[in-house]
Design a protein around this motif. Sequence first.
Motif, PDB file in Angstrom:
ATOM      1  N   CYS A 174      19.063  31.226   9.107  1.00  0.00           N
ATOM      2  CA  CYS A 174      18.411  30.224   9.226  1.00  0.00           C
ATOM      3  C   CYS A 174      19.467  28.698   9.444  1.00  0.00           C
ATOM      4  O   CYS A 174      19.698  28.897  10.203  1.00  0.00           O
ATOM      5  N   ALA A 204      14.436  33.144   7.690  1.00  0.00           N
ATOM      6  CA  ALA A 204      14.386  32.396   6.938  1.00  0.00           C
ATOM      7  C   ALA A 204      14.414  31.046   6.832  1.00  0.00           C
ATOM      8  O   ALA A 204      15.031  30.196   6.678  1.00  0.00           O
ATOM      9  N   ARG A 231      12.446  27.889   6.358  1.00  0.00           N
ATOM     10  CA  ARG A 231      12.388  27.006   5.620  1.00  0.00           C
ATOM     11  C   ARG A 231      12.765  27.837   4.477  1.00  0.00           C
ATOM     12  O   ARG A 231      12.979  26.591   3.563  1.00  0.00           O
ATOM     13  N   LEU A 232      14.561  27.963   4.478  1.00  0.00           N
ATOM     14  CA  LEU A 232      15.287  28.228   3.773  1.00  0.00           C
ATOM     15  C   LEU A 232      16.199  26.428   3.030  1.00  0.00           C
ATOM     16  O   LEU A 232      16.039  26.403   2.350  1.00  0.00           O
ATOM     17  N   VAL A 284      18.340  22.931  -0.594  1.00  0.00           N
ATOM     18  CA  VAL A 284      18.069  24.414  -0.855  1.00  0.00           C
ATOM     19  C   VAL A 284      15.944  24.263  -1.426  1.00  0.00           C
ATOM     20  O   VAL A 284      15.904  23.455  -1.870  1.00  0.00           O
ATOM     21  N   ALA A 330      13.255  28.484  -2.499  1.00  0.00           N
ATOM     22  CA  ALA A 330      12.917  29.375  -1.760  1.00  0.00           C
ATOM     23  C   ALA A 330      13.714  30.837  -2.438  1.00  0.00           C
ATOM     24  O   ALA A 330      13.799  30.995  -3.770  1.00  0.00           O
TER      25      ALA A 330
END
Length: 244
Positions: free
Chosen positions: A129, A162, A164-165, A193, A197
């Motif tokens: 991420c 990921a 947009r974690l 977060v 997620a």
Amino acid sequence: MPLLSSPLRWPGSLLRALLPCSCVLCGATGDAPVCPACAHAHTRELRPRCPCCANPVGPQDSGRRCGACLADSPAFDATVIACDYADPVDRLVLQLKFGARLALAPWMARRLRDAILACEGLALPDLLCPVPLGPRRLVERGYNQALELARPLSGALGIALAPRLLVRQLETAAQSGVAPGERRRNVRGAFAVADDAQTLAGRHVGVVDDVMTSGHTLDELAGVLKRAGAARVTNLVFARTPPP
């Protein structure tokens, strides 16, 4: 004459000949944003590093945590860098971050991939991420340089991305403009977060960024990830600012 059913595909070698690159560091013409000579001279990592924070250590301490990490252990578990953030490499980071030279991101990702694969015994993360930008800075810049670096790194390592974690829930001042003693406070509570997620329970997360200075931003992010269940956090950073 038959109609063309698909766009004309130009051979890569022909495109490179028609649209050559100029090395960002020396200006030499070639087919990459940084020529092989400059890459060899300025982005090879040869010094022993603390495996936790990636600051230089003496040869006798290779593979051991430095005194600073032993005295005040950060939330992250490891850091891998491709090179030092120093002249002339700092120009690459600044061109990517503020000059929209997005072609540098895949090149930087390849250098970082090589550094990661060269670390003996390093367990690869389960997912990657990027360090998130706040909405205001994202609108101003038009892109997140950490995400531009994370995308090709994800492909090069075969690790899921990921994007947009993590979210930046507070707009903070840029760490580069904050006094060293205030940087930890500046990013406290700035990240979270994302509500939607994926579960992080027991997972190893790789956090990708372009440059690491004090490490407080990455420490804050690692704390957020571990409170959400991550078992391990590794920083994957193109350049590390040398200690004063």
